[in-house]
Design a protein around this motif. Structure first.
Motif, PDB file in Angstrom:
ATOM      1  N   SER A 192       0.846  -1.191   0.000  1.00 46.94           N
ATOM      2  CA  SER A 192       0.000   0.000   0.000  1.00 46.94           C
ATOM      3  C   SER A 192       0.888   1.250   0.000  1.00 46.94           C
ATOM      4  O   SER A 192       1.716   1.425   0.897  1.00 46.94           O
ATOM      5  N   TRP A 193       0.685   2.116  -0.999  1.00 47.81           N
ATOM      6  CA  TRP A 193       1.486   3.318  -1.126  1.00 47.81           C
ATOM      7  C   TRP A 193       0.606   4.560  -1.099  1.00 47.81           C
ATOM      8  O   TRP A 193      -0.526   4.534  -1.571  1.00 47.81           O
ATOM      9  N   GLU A 194       1.146   5.634  -0.536  1.00 50.15           N
ATOM     10  CA  GLU A 194       0.444   6.915  -0.530  1.00 50.15           C
ATOM     11  C   GLU A 194       1.343   7.991  -1.112  1.00 50.15           C
ATOM     12  O   GLU A 194       2.570   7.924  -1.006  1.00 50.15           O
ATOM     13  N   LEU A 195       0.740   8.997  -1.737  1.00 51.98           N
ATOM     14  CA  LEU A 195       1.459  10.129  -2.313  1.00 51.98           C
ATOM     15  C   LEU A 195       1.011  11.401  -1.614  1.00 51.98           C
ATOM     16  O   LEU A 195      -0.181  11.719  -1.582  1.00 51.98           O
ATOM     17  N   ILE A 196       1.985  12.117  -1.029  1.00 47.50           N
ATOM     18  CA  ILE A 196       1.691  13.326  -0.259  1.00 47.50           C
ATOM     19  C   ILE A 196       2.408  14.515  -0.892  1.00 47.50           C
ATOM     20  O   ILE A 196       3.614  14.451  -1.176  1.00 47.50           O
ATOM     21  N   ILE A 197       1.674  15.593  -1.143  1.00 45.85           N
ATOM     22  CA  ILE A 197       2.280  16.822  -1.658  1.00 45.85           C
ATOM     23  C   ILE A 197       2.838  17.617  -0.480  1.00 45.85           C
ATOM     24  O   ILE A 197       2.112  17.977   0.454  1.00 45.85           O
TER      25      ILE A 197
ATOM     26  N   HIS B 118       9.836   6.196   1.128  1.00 44.50           N
ATOM     27  CA  HIS B 118      10.121   5.297   2.250  1.00 44.50           C
ATOM     28  C   HIS B 118       9.195   4.087   2.188  1.00 44.50           C
ATOM     29  O   HIS B 118       7.991   4.222   1.937  1.00 44.50           O
ATOM     30  N   LEU B 119       9.767   2.909   2.408  1.00 45.11           N
ATOM     31  CA  LEU B 119       9.003   1.663   2.433  1.00 45.11           C
ATOM     32  C   LEU B 119       9.187   0.967   3.768  1.00 45.11           C
ATOM     33  O   LEU B 119      10.317   0.702   4.197  1.00 45.11           O
TER      34      LEU B 119
ATOM     35  N   GLN C   4       5.271  -3.625   7.456  1.00 46.54           N
ATOM     36  CA  GLN C   4       3.864  -3.257   7.287  1.00 46.54           C
ATOM     37  C   GLN C   4       3.418  -3.326   5.825  1.00 46.54           C
ATOM     38  O   GLN C   4       2.226  -3.140   5.543  1.00 46.54           O
ATOM     39  N   ARG C   5       4.374  -3.539   4.936  1.00 44.94           N
ATOM     40  CA  ARG C   5       4.102  -3.551   3.490  1.00 44.94           C
ATOM     41  C   ARG C   5       3.369  -2.272   3.074  1.00 44.94           C
ATOM     42  O   ARG C   5       2.378  -2.295   2.336  1.00 44.94           O
ATOM     43  N   ALA C   6       3.900  -1.156   3.565  1.00 43.10           N
ATOM     44  CA  ALA C   6       3.305   0.150   3.285  1.00 43.10           C
ATOM     45  C   ALA C   6       4.419   1.138   2.968  1.00 43.10           C
ATOM     46  O   ALA C   6       5.482   1.130   3.603  1.00 43.10           O
ATOM     47  N   GLY C   7       4.159   1.985   1.983  1.00 42.26           N
ATOM     48  CA  GLY C   7       5.156   2.961   1.582  1.00 42.26           C
ATOM     49  C   GLY C   7       4.560   4.344   1.448  1.00 42.26           C
ATOM     50  O   GLY C   7       3.342   4.518   1.335  1.00 42.26           O
ATOM     51  N   SER C   8       5.439   5.336   1.462  1.00 44.83           N
ATOM     52  CA  SER C   8       4.999   6.723   1.362  1.00 44.83           C
ATOM     53  C   SER C   8       5.938   7.495   0.449  1.00 44.83           C
ATOM     54  O   SER C   8       7.162   7.311   0.507  1.00 44.83           O
TER      55      SER C   8
ATOM     56  N   THR D 216      10.341   3.630 -11.330  1.00 43.75           N
ATOM     57  CA  THR D 216      11.631   3.014 -11.641  1.00 43.75           C
ATOM     58  C   THR D 216      12.633   3.260 -10.516  1.00 43.75           C
ATOM     59  O   THR D 216      13.329   2.339 -10.054  1.00 43.75           O
ATOM     60  N   SER D 217      12.719   4.514 -10.047  1.00 44.30           N
ATOM     61  CA  SER D 217      13.616   4.836  -8.944  1.00 44.30           C
ATOM     62  C   SER D 217      13.167   4.159  -7.654  1.00 44.30           C
ATOM     63  O   SER D 217      14.000   3.687  -6.860  1.00 44.30           O
ATOM     64  N   LEU D 218      11.882   4.103  -7.442  1.00 44.44           N
ATOM     65  CA  LEU D 218      11.335   3.490  -6.232  1.00 44.44           C
ATOM     66  C   LEU D 218      11.672   1.995  -6.167  1.00 44.44           C
ATOM     67  O   LEU D 218      12.057   1.468  -5.108  1.00 44.44           O
ATOM     68  N   ARG D 219      11.547   1.313  -7.281  1.00 41.43           N
ATOM     69  CA  ARG D 219      11.877  -0.119  -7.309  1.00 41.43           C
ATOM     70  C   ARG D 219      13.361  -0.357  -7.084  1.00 41.43           C
ATOM     71  O   ARG D 219      13.754  -1.332  -6.439  1.00 41.43           O
TER      72      ARG D 219
END
Length: 226
Positions: A26-31, A77-78, A82-86, A123-126
């Motif tokens: 689960s990923w979230e995107l924050i401005i 950040h991963l 928790q298998r959660a990223g931001s 790509t960078s995240l992976r």
């Protein structure tokens, strides 16, 4: 209004692509407009997009301009347990050079540009968060300067010390290749046009001589019969 639409579009594209790339996480995107380059909390990674294309609209004088030098900063950040990223994101602003106001304006982007930028982010995240081979980054055609030299005094990213407006080595190679081929083709075109010009001129001279000879022959015969 365009800013909110662009933010919603960023989140929409990011969530859709992450659902395909990493469906188990689960990923979230924050401005985050206060995000700073190279100021990372423990465990966080950074990706900097230096040549995005965006359109700016001055909220004071209504002047609009296109820029191929929009800088976007991402912190990632991963949490593997928790298998959660931001992902925190900041799009750097620009000042209007027409009215000279100190108001920084945000950019709006086309959906296809956002999609390619999100592809680069993933790509960078992976690579940095999953230790995977993310693949190749997508090169933006808009990174080639097409609006004159970049004016760093009106760029928020430049004012914070991010040097980003210089073209990449790949773009310089493309420009050199284009110039070489265009320069090599010009002499041949000129030679060809010159050759055609002289051929036509000599053809006209020859045709005129033939007509003159025929005219003289008929004139001579006419004088003989008389």
């Amino acid at each position: 209004m365009s800013t909110s639409l662009t933010t919603c579009e960023w989140k929409k594209v990011f969530y859709e692509k992450m659902e395909v790339a990493k469906p188990a996480d689960s990923w979230e995107l924050i401005i985050d407009p206060n995000l700073k380059p190279n100021e990372l909390a423990p465990g966080w990674k950074q990706y900097l997009e230096q040549h995005a294309s965006g359109r700016f609209h001055c909220s004071w004088c209504w002047h609009t301009w296109q820029s191929p030098h929009v800088v976007i900063l991402f912190h990632m950040h991963l949490d593997r347990a928790q298998r959660a990223g931001s992902v925190r994101m900041r799009v750097f602003k620009q000042l209007c050079h027409e009215c000279g106001t100190a108001r920084l304006d945000e950019s709006s982007m086309l959906e296809e540009n956002i999609e390619s930028l999100v592809d680069n982010l993933i790509t960078s995240l992976r690579e940095q968060c999953y230790d995977e081979d993310g693949g190749q980054y997508r090169i933006h055609v808009a990174s080639r300067p097409d609006g004159g030299p970049h004016r760093s005094e009106f760029c928020e990213a430049c004012q914070e010390g991010i040097v980003h407006w210089k073209p990449s080595e790949k773009l310089l190679e493309e420009e050199a290749t284009t110039y070489t081929f265009s320069g090599a083709s010009k002499p041949s075109a000129q030679e060809g046009s010159g050759y055609n010009f002289f051929s036509l001129r000599w053809w006209l001279i020859g045709a005129s001589l033939c007509l003159l000879i025929v005219y003289l022959q008929f004139s001579f015969r006419g004088s003989t019969f008389l």
